[in-house]
Write an enzyme that holds these catalytic residues in place. Structure first.
Site, PDB file in Angstrom:
ATOM      1  N   GLU A 101     -23.718  10.061  -6.679  1.00  0.00           N
ATOM      2  CA  GLU A 101     -23.511  11.480  -6.485  1.00  0.00           C
ATOM      3  C   GLU A 101     -24.383  12.247  -7.473  1.00  0.00           C
ATOM      4  OE1 GLU A 101     -19.682  12.063  -8.231  1.00  0.00           O
ATOM      5  OE2 GLU A 101     -19.930  14.218  -8.284  1.00  0.00           O
ATOM      6  N   ASP A 146     -18.265  10.048  -9.835  1.00  0.00           N
ATOM      7  CA  ASP A 146     -17.535  10.305 -11.081  1.00  0.00           C
ATOM      8  C   ASP A 146     -16.059   9.956 -10.899  1.00  0.00           C
ATOM      9  OD1 ASP A 146     -19.791  11.191 -12.271  1.00  0.00           O
ATOM     10  OD2 ASP A 146     -19.356  13.338 -12.050  1.00  0.00           O
ATOM     11  N   ASP A 193     -13.397  11.437 -11.279  1.00  0.00           N
ATOM     12  CA  ASP A 193     -12.523  12.611 -11.310  1.00  0.00           C
ATOM     13  C   ASP A 193     -12.219  13.051  -9.877  1.00  0.00           C
ATOM     14  OD1 ASP A 193     -14.853  13.735 -10.415  1.00  0.00           O
ATOM     15  OD2 ASP A 193     -15.251  14.901 -12.224  1.00  0.00           O
ATOM     16  N   ASP A 241     -13.282  15.542  -8.049  1.00  0.00           N
ATOM     17  CA  ASP A 241     -14.457  15.820  -7.228  1.00  0.00           C
ATOM     18  C   ASP A 241     -15.133  14.534  -6.768  1.00  0.00           C
ATOM     19  OD1 ASP A 241     -14.306  18.490  -7.082  1.00  0.00           O
ATOM     20  OD2 ASP A 241     -15.735  18.906  -8.721  1.00  0.00           O
TER      21      ASP A 241
END
Ligand code: TTJ
Length: 656
Positions: free
Chosen positions: A445, A518, A520, A522
């Site tokens: 990403e 990541d 997290d 998102d």
């Protein structure tokens, strides 16, 4: 061969001694052959001896109680996982008959648990619902259980009988009295660890299946209870609306196109038919078919009957009401089914199954029955509800146009690639090795993670493809836009397989496709968008186990120049407990881009030291997986937030 025969004779002798009888009938020989055969080749009877087979035992017993509910005599079923991983199923039906069955010369209850295929089939007790691998009967469960105990409550008495590995250990006895009005059956069993590779029950797996059973059996209340220490919980499923509520449940998180769930019901030629359907604003067709409450993932005659009826009834309606002009072509079935969520449930006495896996309904009466019932009732419904007819028609016409545009776009790409050859996407950092078996591709990403990923990879076997920002949500986009999207085109060309009807697994360029985002919310969202794309356009990649999710660490803990990486909050606490907090330095990774090359390689990319999660999907999971995707993808904000907070729980297995 000789040895086998002696064993059989030994068993017979044992059986005789337990019974205390001097002679035995031909029936008994059959029984022993039957249940011994089940223990010798359990896979033939329950599919497998893996976790799947283990759970199958529960469904097998529960199905018997559901039969009693379908016959109209049972309202409630309680399934309990006990601390020793044994299972107890209790119903409030009439109780398995305990009187002597003439033909066998022994209690009916004993017959149910010791003779193959005898489960539940007593004359005149309502629907005899069994099919496929299911409904092979309680005797199979008995044969594969270390022990099994049955209690029956009826006429103020409590009857009990016990078995071990299919053989009677305690004959049928009255063990006490109960309230005169109490009635029901209780079966308690422990799967045999000699047979099963896995003996620990998974609550979620049972929950999904029992919820489905409750949806399919209107008004039946099913409770699942876990009594294992530390993980105690329970859920009750009770749906007065039956499959209508199932459709509402599946459409949760999407916008329905009209408020009603359309429902058709009827009986013809011994086939009982129920259909519930509702369009939503997505572009996916989600039809689930069942025969006698058993999922038929490959469809069959009931599905064909439904499709024929829907296409014809709808086109006739559209023409009669001038929603389709005389010079316009008919709407195709696919156009009409765009965004349709539908449950088809038929009940038949002796269903015939076809195909390699015997999961496709072959009974021709089911086609005629579904077709005529849906035709008649849908036509009537549309006449009564013109606004629904109009909404469906408008959506279908849009679908027709989009499909034409997509076909054009695809033909263009095909022609282009035939002329120019398929160029790899410019952003792809490919690996040197040309043997797909040895190669992996990391989809990362954003551009910030590209640097360390590029430097930290094994240049020979690991490729990297960066995607910019959030990728297109293919569940909410029309096909023509999907074909136009750069990120998606990049993935398609990099993977090499093509999509949909062009899909060819032999062209796959990487054995492992690894989504690296990541750690997290998102990142989880982006990973889900990528999975959604793969799931919709190349599901075989998931089915055949080629898709993985990388697990980057959350914390970097340093003490005395030694690094520790924690992949969860729990692990972080554990490490702190172990090494102490004095002189310990902790940093939290906010994203992949924050890690240096060595860190990323060691923790997330290097096959020697990383952990990957394999994304997995089997046909049983399909409904649940769908819900998972749509909940996350849908417009309704609340369920989506809840979902993400629950930590992106896709169906994932640890890859060790
Ligand atoms: C059959 O027809 C006469 C009255 O009883 C009917 C019957 O078999 N009922 C019945 C069976 N209720 N519940 C069961 C049953 C429940 C469990 C949990 C397991 C098994 C094998 C049967």
């Amino acid at each position: 061969m000789a040895i086998e025969k002696n064993e059989k004779e030994d068993l017979l002798r044992e059986e005789q001694m337990m019974k205390g009888s001097a002679d035995y009938s031909a029936d008994q020989i059959q029984i022993l052959e039957g249940l011994e055969a089940v223990r010798k080749r359990p896979g033939m009877y329950i599919g497998s001896t893996s976790s799947r087979g283990l759970h199958h035992l529960v469904y097998e017993i529960v199905d018997n109680a559901v039969d009693e509910a379908l016959a109209g005599f049972c309202d409630e079923i309680l399934v309990t996982i006990l601390p020793d991983n044994s299972i107890r199923v209790i119903d409030d039906g009439r109780g398995i008959p305990v009187d002597i069955q003439k033909k066998a010369g022994k209690p009916a209850l004993e017959v149910v648990f010791t003779i193959l295929h005898a489960g539940g089939k007593f004359g005149g007790s309502g629907y005899k619902v069994s099919g496929g691998l299911h409904g092979v009967g309680a005797s199979v469960v008995n044969a594969l259980s270390l022990w099994l105990e049955v209690s029956v409550y009826k006429d103020g008495k409590i009857y009990q009988m016990k078995f071990a590995r299919g053989k009677v250990t305690e004959p049928l006895t009255v063990i006490g009295t109960c309230d005169k009005d109490k009635h029901g059956t209780e079966v308690h069993f422990l799967p045999d660890p000699e047979i099963f590779e896995e003996t620990v029950y998974d609550y979620e797996t049972l929950k999904i299946r029992l919820r489905e059973t409750a949806f399919l059996t209107k008004a039946l209340k099913i409770t699942l209870k876990d009594e294992r220490e530390g993980i105690e919980q329970e859920h009750t499923f009770h749906y007065e609306g039956g499959i209508k509520e199932f459709v509402t449940y599946l459409n949760k998180g999407k916008e329905p196109l009209y408020p009603d769930v359309i429902y058709c019901e009827g009986q013809r030629d011994g086939v009982f038919v129920e259909v519930a359907m509702q369009h939503n604003d997505s572009y996916n067709e989600n039809i689930y078919t069942f025969v006698n409450n058993i999922n038929t993932p490959e469809g069959g005659t009931h599905l064909t009957g439904f499709k024929n009826a829907l296409t014809k009834a709808f086109n006739d309606y559209a023409r009669a009401h001038k929603l389709l002009k005389d010079n316009e072509p008919n709407l195709s079935g696919e156009d009409i089914r765009e965004g349709l969520t539908c449950i088809i449930s038929v009940k038949i006495e002796d269903p015939q199954f076809e195909g390699q896996t015997k999961q496709k309904l072959g009974t021709s009466e089911a086609q005629t029955a579904v077709q005529s019932i849906v035709s008649e009732q849908l036509t009537y419904y549309l006449e009564q509800n013109p606004s629904v007819g109009k909404a469906m028609c408008e959506k279908s016409i849009l679908a027709q146009r989009a499909r034409a545009a997509a076909r054009k776009a695809r033909d263009l790409t095909r022609r282009k690639s035939a002329l120019e050859g398929v160029g790899l996407p410019g952003k792809l950092v490919d690996c040197n090795n040309r043997d797909p078996e040895k190669c992996e591709i990391f989809i990362v990403e954003g551009d910030s993670a590209l640097g360390p990923a590029k430097d930290g990879r094994n240049v020979d076997t690991q490729a990297v493809l960066p995607l910019r920002g959030k990728i297109l949500n293919v569940q909410k986009a029309r096909l023509d836009h999907v074909y136009d999207n750069e990120e998606i085109k990049g993935m398609i060309t990099a993977f090499g397989t093509g999509i949909n009807e062009d899909f060819d697994i032999s062209k796959l360029r990487y054995n492992k496709i690894i989504i690296m985002t990541d750690a997290d919310v998102d990142g989880a969202h982006i990973a889900t968008l990528m999975l959604t794309f793969i799931y919709n356009f190349m599901p075989e990649l998931i089915k055949q186990g080629h898709v993985f999710i990388a697990q980057p660490p959350l914390f970097n803990i340093t003490k005395n120049k030694q690094h520790y990486y924690a992949y969860s909050d729990e692990e972080y606490q554990d490490i702190l407990k172990k090494i102490g907090t004095d002189g310990t330095d902790v940093s939290r990774f906010k994203g992949l881009g924050e890690m240096d090359t060595e860190e990323l390689a060691e923790t997330t990319m290097d096959p020697e030291t990383r952990t990957l999660l394999r994304v997995n999907m089997n046909d049983d999971d399909k409904a649940e997986l769908d819900l998972t995707f749509t909940t996350l993808m849908g417009d309704q904000v609340e369920p989506r937030r809840e979902f993400i907070e629950q930590n992106a729980r896709y169906v994932i297995n640890l890859d060790v």
